[in-house]
Design an enzyme around this catalytic site. Structure first.
Site, PDB file in Angstrom:
ATOM      1  N   HIS A   1      32.563  -5.451   1.214  1.00 21.47           N
ATOM      2  CA  HIS A   1      32.874  -6.543   2.146  1.00 21.47           C
ATOM      3  C   HIS A   1      31.647  -7.005   2.917  1.00 21.47           C
ATOM      4  CE1 HIS A   1      37.098  -6.355   1.330  1.00 21.47           C
ATOM      5  NE2 HIS A   1      37.184  -5.101   1.683  1.00 21.47           N
TER       6      HIS A   1
ATOM      7  N   ASP B   1      38.375  -2.426  -6.556  1.00 19.72           N
ATOM      8  CA  ASP B   1      39.023  -2.115  -5.281  1.00 19.72           C
ATOM      9  C   ASP B   1      40.196  -3.092  -5.093  1.00 19.72           C
ATOM     10  OD1 ASP B   1      38.112  -0.789  -2.353  1.00 19.72           O
ATOM     11  OD2 ASP B   1      39.246  -2.670  -2.183  1.00 19.72           O
TER      12      ASP B   1
ATOM     13  N   HIS C   1      40.897  -4.785  -2.559  1.00 20.95           N
ATOM     14  CA  HIS C   1      40.487  -5.944  -1.760  1.00 20.95           C
ATOM     15  C   HIS C   1      39.357  -6.709  -2.453  1.00 20.95           C
ATOM     16  CE1 HIS C   1      42.178  -2.976   1.108  1.00 20.95           C
ATOM     17  NE2 HIS C   1      42.726  -4.052   1.638  1.00 20.95           N
TER      18      HIS C   1
ATOM     19  N   ASP D   1      42.265   1.940  -3.699  1.00 22.70           N
ATOM     20  CA  ASP D   1      43.363   1.489  -2.828  1.00 22.70           C
ATOM     21  C   ASP D   1      44.351   0.621  -3.605  1.00 22.70           C
ATOM     22  OD1 ASP D   1      41.077  -0.579  -0.779  1.00 22.70           O
ATOM     23  OD2 ASP D   1      41.203  -0.262  -2.951  1.00 22.70           O
TER      24      ASP D   1
END
Ligand SMILES: NCCCNCCCCCS
Ligand SMILES: [Zn+2]
Length: 343
Positions: A160, A196, A198, A285
């Site tokens: 991120h 991931d 996200h 995740d």
């Protein structure tokens, strides 16, 4: 498979995360590292090695120097301002506010550099992020020099983190720093595959106008999942980078059958790009019990994920990203790696 790990990655001991309007213990906790490394040793994945030290030069090749200075000094400035809690932003350069000014006031400066409010700063964060980057570069170096795969047990994660922004528990973009070092080492084309849950908004931001890094991300559709404001399928790169950014947004309750179809599409795109190296932003995740995500992958399905990645046949560096079902994070992470290793 060789693992690079350091206890220094536990130096980030933030006490708070803003979640649902309250301050909770951070989901991205130091115990994640202990549980993963215990599982690595338990299954005998391979040797566990300490990272080398690479300094800040590789970080400055990717991130803005003022941003790095900010990360290094923010905590002390916050404390000097007499602020009690852990640094989180109270205001951002939101729409029609100016984003070409960087306030001297630490409360304002935090908002300039933070992309999200959940990630508190804390003493030790900078050191942990520096070690996490060293782990990524040590894993990369091993792959570059031996052609053998390696796993970098990075913490904090990085995907991120954008050129000059932190958030989503990320500060230095480990995968981007590693990709740039591979290119500096003479490679022409590197693929970064972000699995991931996200979207890797930071990695996309860094390479969006480049064709020497192919960035692909499978993730929760932004309309419904953090980071919300990037990760749509129509973001395909710009300028020279057009067609070298590929997003696979997927809906709530996506199971492995659907997720692996997107993975196969990403793998086909990677093959067509003919990179010399694959960097996997390995977040788990996507697991059905993850507390902040909404895919439905089962632990044993991560093994097949690793097998599919192996079939691409590239030198591969795995770098740890997210995964917040802490009890199962070791099994899920190492399942990908043993699946890749083929045992
Ligand atoms: N309501 C969920 C908030 C999520 N906030 C940050 C998530 C960062 C994931 C890093 S892999
Ligand atoms: Zn994540």
């Amino acid at each position: 498979m060789l693992t690079f790990h350091s206890e220094e990655t536990k130096k980030r001991q933030a006490r708070t995360e803003l979640y649902g309007g309250t301050l909770v213990p951070p989901f991205e906790c130091p115990e994640r590292v202990d549980i993963i490394i215990d599982r690595v040793r338990q299954v005998g994945l391979g040797e566990v090695r300490l990272p080398g030290t690479y300094g800040l030069e590789p970080v400055l090749a990717i991130h803005d120097a003022r941003y790095i200075d900010f990360l290094e000094t923010a905590w002390d400035e916050w404390v000097a301002a007499g602020l009690e809690g852990e640094p989180i932003p109270s205001i951002w350069p939101a729409r029609r506010l100016r984003s070409d000014v960087i306030p001297d006031n630490i409360d304002g400066k935090i908002g300039y550099y933070a992309l999200a409010a959940e990630t508190s700063l804390s003493p030790g964060t900078f050191e942990a992020a520096d070690t996490s980057k060293d782990i990524a570069l040590s894993a990369l170096d091993h792959v570059l020099h031996t052609g053998e795969p390696a796993f970098g047990l990075c913490r904090p994660p990085g995907h991120h983190a954008a050129v000059d922004q932190y958030g989503g528990y990320c500060f230095f973009n480990n995968a981007a720093i590693a990709a740039q070092c591979a290119l500096n080492d003479g490679m022409q084309r590197v693929a970064i595959l972000d699995i991931d849950f996200h979207h890797g908004n930071g990695t996309q931001d860094i390479f969006y106008d480049r064709d020497d890094v192919l960035f692909l991300s499978l993730h929760g559709e932004p309309n419904d999942a953090f980071p919300y404001y990037l990760g749509f399928a129509d973001e395909t790169g710009q300028g020279k980078g057009e067609s070298f950014n590929v997003n696979y947004p997927l809906p709530r309750h996506t199971d492995y059958a659907a997720w692996s179809q997107a993975l196969d599409q990403a793998i086909a795109r990677i093959r067509a790009y003919r990179p010399e190296l694959l960097i996997v932003s390995l977040g788990v995740d996507t697991f059905e019990k993850d507390p902040i995500s909404f895919f439905k992958l089962k632990s044993e399905e991560f093994i097949d994920c690793g097998r599919r990645l192996k079939q691409i046949g590239l030198p591969t560096t795995f770098l740890m990203e997210g995964g917040y079902a802490v009890e199962e994070i070791g099994i899920n992470t190492v399942n990908v790696l043993t699946g890749f290793d083929g045992d």
